[in-house]
Design an enzyme around this catalytic site. Sequence first.
Site, PDB file in Angstrom:
ATOM      1  CG  ASP A  14     -31.779 -37.477   2.227  1.00 55.91           C
ATOM      2  OD1 ASP A  14     -32.816 -37.886   2.789  1.00 55.91           O
ATOM      3  OD2 ASP A  14     -31.407 -37.878   1.098  1.00 55.91           O
ATOM      4  CE  LYS A  30     -31.859 -41.459   1.647  1.00 52.35           C
ATOM      5  NZ  LYS A  30     -32.886 -41.227   0.596  1.00 52.35           N
ATOM      6  CG  ASN A  68     -27.947 -40.850   2.113  1.00 52.80           C
ATOM      7  OD1 ASN A  68     -27.729 -41.397   1.039  1.00 52.80           O
ATOM      8  ND2 ASN A  68     -28.781 -39.823   2.232  1.00 52.80           N
ATOM      9  CG  ASP A 128     -26.711 -38.356  -1.398  1.00 54.99           C
ATOM     10  OD1 ASP A 128     -26.538 -37.182  -1.805  1.00 54.99           O
ATOM     11  OD2 ASP A 128     -27.623 -39.086  -1.814  1.00 54.99           O
ATOM     12  CB  THR A 139     -35.869 -39.761   2.797  1.00 54.69           C
ATOM     13  OG1 THR A 139     -34.792 -39.475   1.898  1.00 54.69           O
ATOM     14  CG2 THR A 139     -36.531 -41.061   2.377  1.00 54.69           C
TER      15      THR A 139
END
Length: 468
Positions: free
Chosen positions: A154, A156, A159, A175, A195
Amino acid sequence: MGSLCNKTYIERPQINRRSAKRHTSILSIKSMYNSGKVLGTGTFGIVRVGWPKSNPHHKVAIKSIDKGLVKNFEVLRTEVEILVGLDHPNIIRLYESYEDDRYFHIVMELCEGGELWDSLLNKGHYKEKDAAELMIKILRAVNHLHKINICHRDLKPENFMFDSKDHDAELKLIDFGLSQKFGSNSKSMTSIVGTPYYVAPEVLKGSYGFMCDMWSVGVIMFMLLCGDHPFVGKDKEELYSHILQGSYEFKSVHWRGVSSQAKDLIRKMLALEPKNRITAEEALCHPWFGFTETNEIHVSPGIIASLKHFKLSSSFQKEVLAYFVNELNHDQIKDLKEAFNSLDTHKNGFITLSDFITVIANSEEHPKTREIEALFWNLDYNKDGRINYSEFLAATLESKHIINEEKLWSAFRHFDPNNTGKITAISLKSALRRAGKVNVDADELIREVDYDKDGGVNFEEFRKIVQG
């Protein structure tokens, strides 16, 4: 940049329930920490500033998740398990975790500089040199994860957080709720997580490996340079269609002054087939970073002197030094982090013997190879052939001159929270469990340093142990 599809989505991954429950403490977090202002709220919980009762000067972030609102809070326990094993300058540091009847609490390093996402929104886009410096930090973190067989899943801008508001703030990956350990048997992951804007095409197909992270890194780099997403659509179906086709263009006005090398690196990260995609290690060697990375490797004489003088006398001392390492602030750690990165010549997130010899041999003192090898194995207390970030920081604490009487008492109270005047195997075991160190034998650690055989360590004994 719009907000379409910015949220993480998840199919429930398989969780090892037995091992996940071991990394939390049932001790009340209120008995150990005070909490202050709210930093953020979400669907499932809240994040507050906190500080240990044993040391009110050390600010932390406390994330409290309401277990009644989370369908699968085992994911949170898995996040703690993974965080316990991570140790890198560009990855958020876990301090402790707690669990009560209602809440799951994660105590972490406090990052006060905000998200990379917010910084990007404010700037619109980054200048190429600034983007390159950020990408080095991002790739170092991802390379470390992949070297120890962890896929983040994840990645991005939301994060990644800056640890302070300073202009030279460090960037931290956060995260790990969707992260997954992978083995060497090349078994594919199948849970469709991530995401939408950043998800790799093979993830949408339901069979993928750790290289899905590199696709996400490519999307982040694209955004840093132009301020927009490479893949867009009026809805998820159209967005996913563009991702599956690998359909994007360098057509924004912001691309006019961007180098061909930058575009080449993005193309290599956004290769449609994972087998053709550049790895994090390869990306760090890409020519684009030539104008940010320097060939000059320098570790100050003061830090080298600390490394030479350091001698770990016991495993108990090692755990206490780990406590002091967690309390180092941004200013104290800056030169140590740069020294660590200089020694980490392969950018793996740990220092190998060959790294160590390469750098130390070129220092002002020019020691002989056998002397450098002896120094390395003295620092590598676990004898696993590498010095990780925390081990390095512990060995260089002397150069910071931070372990004064006040710090010693704070550390002692941390391991003796009930103020009995003695650190026992029971209180040490509780402290280790809070930190997720469930495989450390507290009884053996106490036996190592309980020279008068009275069942524990008082403050004067503690002082002598810490000071070697």
